[in-house]
Motif scaffolding. Structure first.
Motif, PDB file in Angstrom:
ATOM      1  N   PHE A 102     -19.361  -8.028  -9.354  1.00  0.00           N
ATOM      2  CA  PHE A 102     -17.999  -7.744  -8.910  1.00  0.00           C
ATOM      3  C   PHE A 102     -17.935  -7.822  -7.391  1.00  0.00           C
ATOM      4  CE2 PHE A 102     -16.497  -4.826 -12.637  1.00  0.00           C
ATOM      5  CZ  PHE A 102     -16.917  -5.778 -13.551  1.00  0.00           C
ATOM      6  N   ALA A 103     -16.756  -8.185  -6.889  1.00  0.00           N
ATOM      7  CA  ALA A 103     -16.545  -8.225  -5.445  1.00  0.00           C
ATOM      8  C   ALA A 103     -15.141  -7.734  -5.133  1.00  0.00           C
ATOM      9  CB  ALA A 103     -16.741  -9.636  -4.909  1.00  0.00           C
ATOM     10  N   ILE A 104     -15.055  -6.789  -4.208  1.00  0.00           N
ATOM     11  CA  ILE A 104     -13.757  -6.260  -3.783  1.00  0.00           C
ATOM     12  C   ILE A 104     -13.375  -6.900  -2.459  1.00  0.00           C
ATOM     13  CG2 ILE A 104     -14.733  -4.288  -2.520  1.00  0.00           C
ATOM     14  CD1 ILE A 104     -12.411  -2.595  -3.650  1.00  0.00           C
ATOM     15  N   SER A 105     -12.097  -7.170  -2.279  1.00  0.00           N
ATOM     16  CA  SER A 105     -11.655  -7.793  -1.033  1.00  0.00           C
ATOM     17  C   SER A 105     -10.199  -7.462  -0.776  1.00  0.00           C
ATOM     18  CB  SER A 105     -11.843  -9.317  -1.094  1.00  0.00           C
ATOM     19  OG  SER A 105     -11.075  -9.884  -2.142  1.00  0.00           O
ATOM     20  N   ARG A 106      -9.843  -7.540   0.458  1.00  0.00           N
ATOM     21  CA  ARG A 106      -8.454  -7.322   0.855  1.00  0.00           C
ATOM     22  C   ARG A 106      -7.760  -8.669   1.056  1.00  0.00           C
ATOM     23  NH1 ARG A 106      -7.225  -2.114   2.400  1.00  0.00           N
ATOM     24  NH2 ARG A 106      -8.978  -0.736   2.932  1.00  0.00           N
ATOM     25  N   GLY A 124     -15.912   5.380 -11.103  1.00  0.00           N
ATOM     26  CA  GLY A 124     -15.631   4.629  -9.886  1.00  0.00           C
ATOM     27  C   GLY A 124     -16.393   3.320  -9.909  1.00  0.00           C
ATOM     28  N   VAL A 125     -15.692   2.217  -9.834  1.00  0.00           N
ATOM     29  CA  VAL A 125     -16.303   0.897  -9.907  1.00  0.00           C
ATOM     30  C   VAL A 125     -16.602   0.343  -8.520  1.00  0.00           C
ATOM     31  CG1 VAL A 125     -15.959  -1.492 -10.648  1.00  0.00           C
ATOM     32  CG2 VAL A 125     -15.143   0.403 -12.087  1.00  0.00           C
ATOM     33  N   SER A 126     -15.613   0.443  -7.646  1.00  0.00           N
ATOM     34  CA  SER A 126     -15.758  -0.116  -6.307  1.00  0.00           C
ATOM     35  C   SER A 126     -14.696   0.497  -5.410  1.00  0.00           C
ATOM     36  CB  SER A 126     -15.585  -1.639  -6.345  1.00  0.00           C
ATOM     37  OG  SER A 126     -15.749  -2.211  -5.063  1.00  0.00           O
ATOM     38  N   CYS A 127     -14.974   0.497  -4.122  1.00  0.00           N
ATOM     39  CA  CYS A 127     -13.967   0.947  -3.170  1.00  0.00           C
ATOM     40  C   CYS A 127     -14.204   0.259  -1.836  1.00  0.00           C
ATOM     41  CB  CYS A 127     -13.946   2.451  -3.011  1.00  0.00           C
ATOM     42  SG  CYS A 127     -15.463   3.200  -2.408  1.00  0.00           S
ATOM     43  N   ILE A 128     -13.155   0.228  -1.038  1.00  0.00           N
ATOM     44  CA  ILE A 128     -13.237  -0.315   0.301  1.00  0.00           C
ATOM     45  C   ILE A 128     -12.487   0.637   1.211  1.00  0.00           C
ATOM     46  CG2 ILE A 128     -11.242  -1.834  -0.138  1.00  0.00           C
ATOM     47  CD1 ILE A 128     -12.580  -3.845   1.822  1.00  0.00           C
ATOM     48  N   SER A 129     -13.150   1.069   2.273  1.00  0.00           N
ATOM     49  CA  SER A 129     -12.539   2.086   3.128  1.00  0.00           C
ATOM     50  C   SER A 129     -11.513   1.466   4.057  1.00  0.00           C
ATOM     51  CB  SER A 129     -13.605   2.826   3.930  1.00  0.00           C
ATOM     52  OG  SER A 129     -14.118   2.002   4.947  1.00  0.00           O
ATOM     53  N   GLY A 130     -10.558   2.266   4.469  1.00  0.00           N
ATOM     54  CA  GLY A 130      -9.509   1.779   5.335  1.00  0.00           C
ATOM     55  C   GLY A 130      -9.877   1.810   6.803  1.00  0.00           C
ATOM     56  N   VAL A 131     -10.894   2.573   7.159  1.00  0.00           N
ATOM     57  CA  VAL A 131     -11.253   2.749   8.567  1.00  0.00           C
ATOM     58  C   VAL A 131     -12.237   1.685   9.025  1.00  0.00           C
ATOM     59  CG1 VAL A 131     -12.297   4.292  10.239  1.00  0.00           C
ATOM     60  CG2 VAL A 131     -10.798   5.210   8.454  1.00  0.00           C
ATOM     61  N   SER A 172      -5.844  -7.555  -9.346  1.00  0.00           N
ATOM     62  CA  SER A 172      -5.155  -7.322  -8.080  1.00  0.00           C
ATOM     63  C   SER A 172      -4.470  -5.970  -8.101  1.00  0.00           C
ATOM     64  CB  SER A 172      -4.122  -8.414  -7.808  1.00  0.00           C
ATOM     65  OG  SER A 172      -4.728  -9.620  -7.446  1.00  0.00           O
ATOM     66  N   CYS A 173      -4.500  -5.320  -6.965  1.00  0.00           N
ATOM     67  CA  CYS A 173      -3.770  -4.074  -6.764  1.00  0.00           C
ATOM     68  C   CYS A 173      -2.816  -4.325  -5.610  1.00  0.00           C
ATOM     69  CB  CYS A 173      -4.743  -2.954  -6.423  1.00  0.00           C
ATOM     70  SG  CYS A 173      -3.972  -1.390  -5.972  1.00  0.00           S
ATOM     71  N   LYS A 174      -1.540  -4.399  -5.934  1.00  0.00           N
ATOM     72  CA  LYS A 174      -0.535  -4.647  -4.912  1.00  0.00           C
ATOM     73  C   LYS A 174       0.216  -3.366  -4.630  1.00  0.00           C
ATOM     74  CE  LYS A 174       1.629  -8.374  -4.319  1.00  0.00           C
ATOM     75  NZ  LYS A 174       2.603  -9.495  -4.374  1.00  0.00           N
ATOM     76  N   ALA A 175       0.573  -3.200  -3.367  1.00  0.00           N
ATOM     77  CA  ALA A 175       1.246  -1.979  -2.948  1.00  0.00           C
ATOM     78  C   ALA A 175       2.668  -2.266  -2.489  1.00  0.00           C
ATOM     79  CB  ALA A 175       0.466  -1.315  -1.817  1.00  0.00           C
ATOM     80  N   ASN A 176       3.540  -1.335  -2.808  1.00  0.00           N
ATOM     81  CA  ASN A 176       4.904  -1.338  -2.295  1.00  0.00           C
ATOM     82  C   ASN A 176       5.125  -0.032  -1.555  1.00  0.00           C
ATOM     83  OD1 ASN A 176       5.732  -3.844  -3.544  1.00  0.00           O
ATOM     84  ND2 ASN A 176       5.788  -2.732  -5.472  1.00  0.00           N
ATOM     85  N   GLY A 177       5.780  -0.134  -0.424  1.00  0.00           N
ATOM     86  CA  GLY A 177       6.107   1.082   0.316  1.00  0.00           C
ATOM     87  C   GLY A 177       5.105   1.475   1.377  1.00  0.00           C
ATOM     88  N   ILE A 178       3.964   0.799   1.409  1.00  0.00           N
ATOM     89  CA  ILE A 178       2.940   1.081   2.425  1.00  0.00           C
ATOM     90  C   ILE A 178       2.266  -0.230   2.809  1.00  0.00           C
ATOM     91  CG2 ILE A 178       2.417   3.440   1.677  1.00  0.00           C
ATOM     92  CD1 ILE A 178      -0.087   2.205   0.275  1.00  0.00           C
ATOM     93  N   ASP A 194      -4.494  -9.212   3.003  1.00  0.00           N
ATOM     94  CA  ASP A 194      -3.434  -8.560   3.770  1.00  0.00           C
ATOM     95  C   ASP A 194      -2.113  -9.308   3.654  1.00  0.00           C
ATOM     96  OD1 ASP A 194      -5.687  -7.576   6.481  1.00  0.00           O
ATOM     97  OD2 ASP A 194      -5.303  -6.680   4.507  1.00  0.00           O
ATOM     98  N   ALA A 195      -2.166 -10.601   3.483  1.00  0.00           N
ATOM     99  CA  ALA A 195      -0.930 -11.384   3.369  1.00  0.00           C
ATOM    100  C   ALA A 195      -0.134 -10.983   2.131  1.00  0.00           C
ATOM    101  CB  ALA A 195      -1.256 -12.864   3.331  1.00  0.00           C
ATOM    102  N   ARG A 196      -0.856 -10.613   1.070  1.00  0.00           N
ATOM    103  CA  ARG A 196      -0.212 -10.183  -0.169  1.00  0.00           C
ATOM    104  C   ARG A 196      -0.082  -8.671  -0.253  1.00  0.00           C
ATOM    105  NH1 ARG A 196      -4.290 -11.344  -3.572  1.00  0.00           N
ATOM    106  NH2 ARG A 196      -3.093 -10.535  -5.322  1.00  0.00           N
ATOM    107  N   ASN A 197      -0.601  -7.964   0.760  1.00  0.00           N
ATOM    108  CA  ASN A 197      -0.622  -6.503   0.721  1.00  0.00           C
ATOM    109  C   ASN A 197      -1.323  -6.024  -0.551  1.00  0.00           C
ATOM    110  OD1 ASN A 197      -0.082  -4.058   2.042  1.00  0.00           O
ATOM    111  ND2 ASN A 197       1.774  -3.716   0.827  1.00  0.00           N
ATOM    112  N   ALA A 198      -2.517  -6.579  -0.754  1.00  0.00           N
ATOM    113  CA  ALA A 198      -3.228  -6.333  -2.009  1.00  0.00           C
ATOM    114  C   ALA A 198      -4.722  -6.156  -1.767  1.00  0.00           C
ATOM    115  CB  ALA A 198      -3.009  -7.500  -2.977  1.00  0.00           C
ATOM    116  N   VAL A 199      -5.357  -5.551  -2.731  1.00  0.00           N
ATOM    117  CA  VAL A 199      -6.819  -5.503  -2.801  1.00  0.00           C
ATOM    118  C   VAL A 199      -7.213  -6.066  -4.153  1.00  0.00           C
ATOM    119  CG1 VAL A 199      -8.831  -4.000  -2.991  1.00  0.00           C
ATOM    120  CG2 VAL A 199      -7.151  -3.594  -1.199  1.00  0.00           C
ATOM    121  N   ASP A 200      -8.112  -7.026  -4.129  1.00  0.00           N
ATOM    122  CA  ASP A 200      -8.526  -7.706  -5.356  1.00  0.00           C
ATOM    123  C   ASP A 200      -9.920  -7.271  -5.780  1.00  0.00           C
ATOM    124  OD1 ASP A 200      -7.036 -10.809  -4.196  1.00  0.00           O
ATOM    125  OD2 ASP A 200      -6.159  -9.125  -5.293  1.00  0.00           O
ATOM    126  N   LEU A 201     -10.166  -7.371  -7.071  1.00  0.00           N
ATOM    127  CA  LEU A 201     -11.495  -7.133  -7.617  1.00  0.00           C
ATOM    128  C   LEU A 201     -11.868  -8.345  -8.451  1.00  0.00           C
ATOM    129  CD1 LEU A 201     -13.788  -4.994  -7.827  1.00  0.00           C
ATOM    130  CD2 LEU A 201     -12.786  -4.355 -10.039  1.00  0.00           C
TER     131      LEU A 201
END
Length: 126
Positions: A68-72, A47-54, A21-27, A74-81
């Protein structure tokens, strides 16, 4: 202040699974492109994986496609791998980064990303 915190690393046997999990603070992370990179000792950062914001384009390195699977989350303000079928060659320090470029057919470049977490260690061995 932007802060990214990775979690979920650990030690597993070949064939095992981990969920990073990649959790963000401040954004609000859903507004940003997020990438996962890894670096093994003596090797370049990959670079393993990415997900665009747009438009939510997703990229996977050939070496991890189908495993591998990347996903957002939003409830946790996180992106998981989600990492399944782990192999010894997947062992590395995994880091997340934001605010770069992500295309479906091009590996994300570390130099494009402005903010980084400290990373989490993944070990795969029997």
């Amino acid at each position: 202040q932007v802060q990214l915190v990775e979690s979920g690393g650990g030690s597993v046997q070949p064939g095992g699974s981990l969920r990073l999990s990649c959790k963000a603070n401040g954004i609000t992370l859903r507004h940003y492109t997020v990438a996962w990179f890894r670096q093994a000792p003596g090797k370049e950062r990959e670079g393993v994986s990415c997900i665009s914001g747009v438009d939510s384009d997703i990229y996977y390195a050939d070496s991890v496609k189908g495993r591998f699977a990347i996903s957002r989350d939003d409830a946790r303000n996180a992106v998981d791998l989600q990492m399944n079928g782990l192999k010894p060659e997947d062992a590395a320090i995994y880091s997340c980064a934001i605010d770069g470029l992500c295309y479906t057919d091009t590996s994300p470049r570390p130099t494009d990303y402005d903010y980084w977490g400290r990373g989490t260690q993944v070990t795969v061995s029997s």
